[in-house]
Design a protein around this motif. Structure first.
Motif, PDB file in Angstrom:
ATOM      1  N   HIS A 390      63.924  54.535  36.067  1.00 24.19           N
ATOM      2  CA  HIS A 390      63.231  53.177  36.109  1.00 24.19           C
ATOM      3  C   HIS A 390      61.652  53.559  36.357  1.00 24.19           C
ATOM      4  O   HIS A 390      61.155  54.354  37.188  1.00 24.19           O
ATOM      5  CB  HIS A 390      63.580  52.455  37.611  1.00 24.19           C
ATOM      6  N   VAL A 391      61.000  52.961  35.337  1.00 28.53           N
ATOM      7  CA  VAL A 391      59.356  53.437  35.386  1.00 28.53           C
ATOM      8  C   VAL A 391      58.859  52.462  36.158  1.00 28.53           C
ATOM      9  O   VAL A 391      58.759  51.094  35.738  1.00 28.53           O
ATOM     10  CB  VAL A 391      58.993  53.433  33.757  1.00 28.53           C
ATOM     11  N   ASN A 392      58.187  52.788  37.136  1.00 26.81           N
ATOM     12  CA  ASN A 392      57.349  51.879  38.057  1.00 26.81           C
ATOM     13  C   ASN A 392      55.910  51.217  37.366  1.00 26.81           C
ATOM     14  O   ASN A 392      55.273  52.100  36.984  1.00 26.81           O
ATOM     15  CB  ASN A 392      57.253  52.446  39.427  1.00 26.81           C
ATOM     16  N   SER A 393      55.844  50.078  37.712  1.00 23.37           N
ATOM     17  CA  SER A 393      54.329  49.626  37.384  1.00 23.37           C
ATOM     18  C   SER A 393      53.903  49.271  38.672  1.00 23.37           C
ATOM     19  O   SER A 393      54.450  48.684  39.760  1.00 23.37           O
ATOM     20  CB  SER A 393      54.557  48.324  36.475  1.00 23.37           C
ATOM     21  N   TYR A 394      52.238  49.592  38.945  1.00 27.10           N
ATOM     22  CA  TYR A 394      51.722  49.186  39.909  1.00 27.10           C
ATOM     23  C   TYR A 394      50.723  48.027  39.626  1.00 27.10           C
ATOM     24  O   TYR A 394      50.121  47.834  38.513  1.00 27.10           O
ATOM     25  CB  TYR A 394      51.206  50.304  40.556  1.00 27.10           C
ATOM     26  N   TYR A 395      50.235  47.174  40.717  1.00 28.39           N
ATOM     27  CA  TYR A 395      49.517  45.967  40.477  1.00 28.39           C
ATOM     28  C   TYR A 395      48.461  45.814  41.698  1.00 28.39           C
ATOM     29  O   TYR A 395      48.615  46.197  42.630  1.00 28.39           O
ATOM     30  CB  TYR A 395      50.317  44.807  40.413  1.00 28.39           C
ATOM     31  N   ILE A 396      47.166  45.427  41.370  1.00 26.10           N
ATOM     32  CA  ILE A 396      46.262  45.015  42.367  1.00 26.10           C
ATOM     33  C   ILE A 396      46.031  43.707  42.495  1.00 26.10           C
ATOM     34  O   ILE A 396      46.093  43.004  41.350  1.00 26.10           O
ATOM     35  CB  ILE A 396      44.977  45.804  42.057  1.00 26.10           C
ATOM     36  N   ILE A 397      46.382  43.050  43.865  1.00 28.77           N
ATOM     37  CA  ILE A 397      46.320  41.725  43.933  1.00 28.77           C
ATOM     38  C   ILE A 397      45.132  41.452  44.437  1.00 28.77           C
ATOM     39  O   ILE A 397      44.754  41.893  45.739  1.00 28.77           O
ATOM     40  CB  ILE A 397      47.680  41.376  44.622  1.00 28.77           C
ATOM     41  N   LEU A 398      44.309  40.641  43.972  1.00 23.89           N
ATOM     42  CA  LEU A 398      42.830  39.960  44.474  1.00 23.89           C
ATOM     43  C   LEU A 398      42.850  38.845  44.936  1.00 23.89           C
ATOM     44  O   LEU A 398      43.414  37.855  44.388  1.00 23.89           O
ATOM     45  CB  LEU A 398      41.680  40.249  43.400  1.00 23.89           C
ATOM     46  N   PRO A 399      42.078  38.482  46.180  1.00 23.79           N
ATOM     47  CA  PRO A 399      42.123  37.226  46.704  1.00 23.79           C
ATOM     48  C   PRO A 399      40.853  36.157  45.858  1.00 23.79           C
ATOM     49  O   PRO A 399      40.119  36.972  45.329  1.00 23.79           O
ATOM     50  CB  PRO A 399      41.738  37.262  48.222  1.00 23.79           C
ATOM     51  N   SER A 400      40.965  35.089  46.214  1.00 25.23           N
ATOM     52  CA  SER A 400      39.787  34.261  45.513  1.00 25.23           C
ATOM     53  C   SER A 400      39.480  33.114  46.590  1.00 25.23           C
ATOM     54  O   SER A 400      40.385  33.083  47.536  1.00 25.23           O
ATOM     55  CB  SER A 400      40.094  33.676  44.276  1.00 25.23           C
ATOM     56  N   THR A 401      38.427  32.559  46.327  1.00 25.21           N
ATOM     57  CA  THR A 401      38.239  31.432  47.248  1.00 25.21           C
ATOM     58  C   THR A 401      38.962  30.118  47.063  1.00 25.21           C
ATOM     59  O   THR A 401      39.116  29.091  48.081  1.00 25.21           O
ATOM     60  CB  THR A 401      36.540  30.742  47.228  1.00 25.21           C
ATOM     61  N   SER A 402      39.552  30.136  46.115  1.00 22.60           N
ATOM     62  CA  SER A 402      40.680  28.946  45.766  1.00 22.60           C
ATOM     63  C   SER A 402      41.966  29.512  46.129  1.00 22.60           C
ATOM     64  O   SER A 402      42.280  30.681  46.828  1.00 22.60           O
ATOM     65  CB  SER A 402      40.675  28.607  44.322  1.00 22.60           C
ATOM     66  N   LEU A 403      42.964  28.673  46.083  1.00 25.42           N
ATOM     67  CA  LEU A 403      44.418  29.008  46.725  1.00 25.42           C
ATOM     68  C   LEU A 403      45.114  29.553  45.665  1.00 25.42           C
ATOM     69  O   LEU A 403      46.324  29.098  45.185  1.00 25.42           O
ATOM     70  CB  LEU A 403      45.019  27.703  46.999  1.00 25.42           C
ATOM     71  N   THR A 404      44.554  30.697  45.261  1.00 28.66           N
ATOM     72  CA  THR A 404      45.269  31.462  43.994  1.00 28.66           C
ATOM     73  C   THR A 404      45.077  32.970  44.391  1.00 28.66           C
ATOM     74  O   THR A 404      44.107  33.626  45.146  1.00 28.66           O
ATOM     75  CB  THR A 404      44.655  31.384  42.730  1.00 28.66           C
TER      76      THR A 404
END
Length: 500
Positions: A390-404
């Motif tokens: 299994h090849v892992n993928s990595y992600y950065i999750i960034l917040p915003s001022t909206s609900l997303t």
């Protein structure tokens, strides 16, 4: 089968339009490995692992070969060619066998060092290259008639440089583009400096004049790397960069500034730059969709589960740590960004939807308040056979001022290319600073970027392409029939013209 063909075609198109446009093919390379004892026993494992990983990557890259030809020598009490010149692409099995043979070189015993073996390996490699160029044509894949040679050793680097300078003083080096000595450090930097100093002090004053020596008519590049697989792998991946200096890659045109003169002429500043890739796009590599499709397009996220007919596939990202926002370098983020928001799935209970919405809101608020991002890893959707990886993928999750939240793929170690980011703490010259500040003050400043104001003429391009492209292709039987009746095409054109 059709999906695999589509992926292959997309990868080929991506390569033709981007990779080949900015990456010049590298010259042929010869690697000379010093396997004298006791140094070889300490570097063998890391070096062979790094070479095997690099060959696997270079052989798998789509597009024209970045490293067209490669040859490998070993040097101990004599020189030995383990691998004559081969093309990298399509020869992984042969390269793998070469690494296996290198790995089997004796790591203990009494192999005597021959001070002339490195010099003879360089000379033999140049002779091999001349013969290859004389008798073989690689379909235009070579961009020069010169070769680069890297001598890899654990002996003190300056001592090896001195040996090569003295030994090659009478050698014809016209076809040598660059000679590099890569010293693999076996100790900490302080001990390394002491060792080099002691070795140099044993040489004569004539030999000690290294900086002023110009026997070869060119400098021998000396570089030191740590004795670990990642450092060595990073060095070999530098061969995939475009190091060509024949022409600058990019002109950055700054707005014109009126000159304080009676002519009223304007002077447009042009910054001439080189372009360097930061990482290798997964779209250039074959393999599982978790490494390619998911990071380069939305196709994988929008695929449907045909087996159960439950709509889009459900992906899982496991958050593994938080990262300070100023600790993320955006040059390692790539692919299409994805926006995630709290779900409105009608299958969930109202209370569950409400609690989920509140928790999502709290996460966005907390990340923004603490100036944090999240690092997440993809979880396998389906457990594969025991032999699969299994090849892992990595992600950065960034917040915003909206609900997303914004999700972007982050490069992994295997995809990163070496990159030396220069840092200057001193102030730039006053003349250049005044000039650039004057240009920047003349620019309009926007508080926010509105992409709706950026037009690329894409619609005009697409309409023009569609007009020039026939809207349908007639069967061969109809085409052969029309050849026997020349008046038929005319009537067809007249009939079709009524729709335009």
């Amino acid at each position: 089968m059709n999906s695999e063909r589509s992926i292959s075609e997309n990868r080929s198109s991506f390569t033709d339009k981007t990779n080949s446009a900015i990456t010049a093919r590298q010259p042929p390379r010869i690697l000379v490995v010093d396997v004298t004892l006791p140094f070889w026993s300490e570097v063998c494992t890391n070096l062979c692992e790094a070479l095997e990983n690099f060959f696997a990557l270079a052989c798998s890259l789509g597009g024209p070969p970045r490293l067209p030809l490669f040859s490998l020598y070993v040097a101990h009490n004599q020189q030995e060619c383990l691998l004559p010149f081969v093309q990298i692409k399509g020869n992984f099995s042969r390269l793998h066998s070469c690494v296996a043979e290198l790995r089997s070189m004796p790591k203990q015993g009494s192999i005597r060092e021959n001070t002339g073996s490195l010099k003879h390996a360089v000379e033999d490699g140049l002779l091999q290259f001349k013969q290859y160029m004389r008798h073989v044509t690689v379909g235009g894949s070579l961009n020069s008639c010169s070769v680069e040679i890297t001598v890899l050793t654990s002996q003190p680097g300056k001592h090896v440089v001195k040996q090569l300078e003295l030994g090659l003083s009478e050698t014809d080096l016209v076809s040598l583009r660059r000679l590099q000595v890569l010293h693999i450090s076996r100790c900490n930097p302080v001990e390394l400096m002491d060792m080099a100093w002691n070795m140099e002090s044993a040489l004569s004053s004539k030999e000690n004049n290294l900086d002023e020596c110009s026997i070869l008519g060119t400098d021998i590049d000396l570089q030191t790397v740590e004795n670990d697989a990642i450092s060595l792998d990073s060095f070999f991946k530098s061969w995939l960069h475009n190091h060509g200096t024949d022409k600058e890659h990019l002109h950055l045109l700054l707005p014109a500034v009126c000159l304080p003169s009676s002519t009223g002429r304007s002077n447009q500043s042009c910054l001439k730059c080189d372009v360097q890739e930061r990482l290798i796009s997964p779209a250039l590599l074959p393999g599982p969709t978790s490494l390619t499709e998911k990071t380069e397009s939305l196709r994988d996220f929008l695929n449907t589960n045909k087996a159960t007919n439950l709509g889009p596939l459900q992906h899982k990202l496991q958050v593994i740590k938080a990262v300070k926002s100023d600790g993320v370098c955006e040059s390692v983020l790539y692919g299409l960004p994805l926006i995630i928001r709290p779900t409105n799935c009608w299958r969930l209970d109202w209370d569950e939807l409400e609690i989920n919405h509140q928790n999502f809101h709290a996460l966005c608020h907390s990340l923004k308040k603490k100036d944090l991002m999240l690092l997440a890893r993809s979880e396998p959707q389906v457990v594969g056979p025991s032999w699969s990886v299994h090849v892992n993928s990595y992600y950065i999750i960034l917040p915003s001022t909206s609900l997303t939240l914004l999700v972007k793929p982050v490069a992994v170690q295997e995809l990163l290319l070496p990159c030396d980011l220069p840092y200057r703490s001193d102030e730039p010259p006053e003349t250049a600073l005044s000039n650039i500040e004057g240009i920047l003050e003349g620019l309009d400043v926007e508080s926010t970027l509105n992409p709706q104001c950026l037009k690329s003429n894409l619609y005009k391009h697409l309409r023009g392409t569609l007009v020039r492209t026939p809207y349908r292709q007639q069967p061969k039987q109809v085409q052969r029939k029309e050849q026997n009746h020349p008046e038929q095409p005319y009537r067809q054109v007249v009939s079709d013209s009524s729709f335009t």
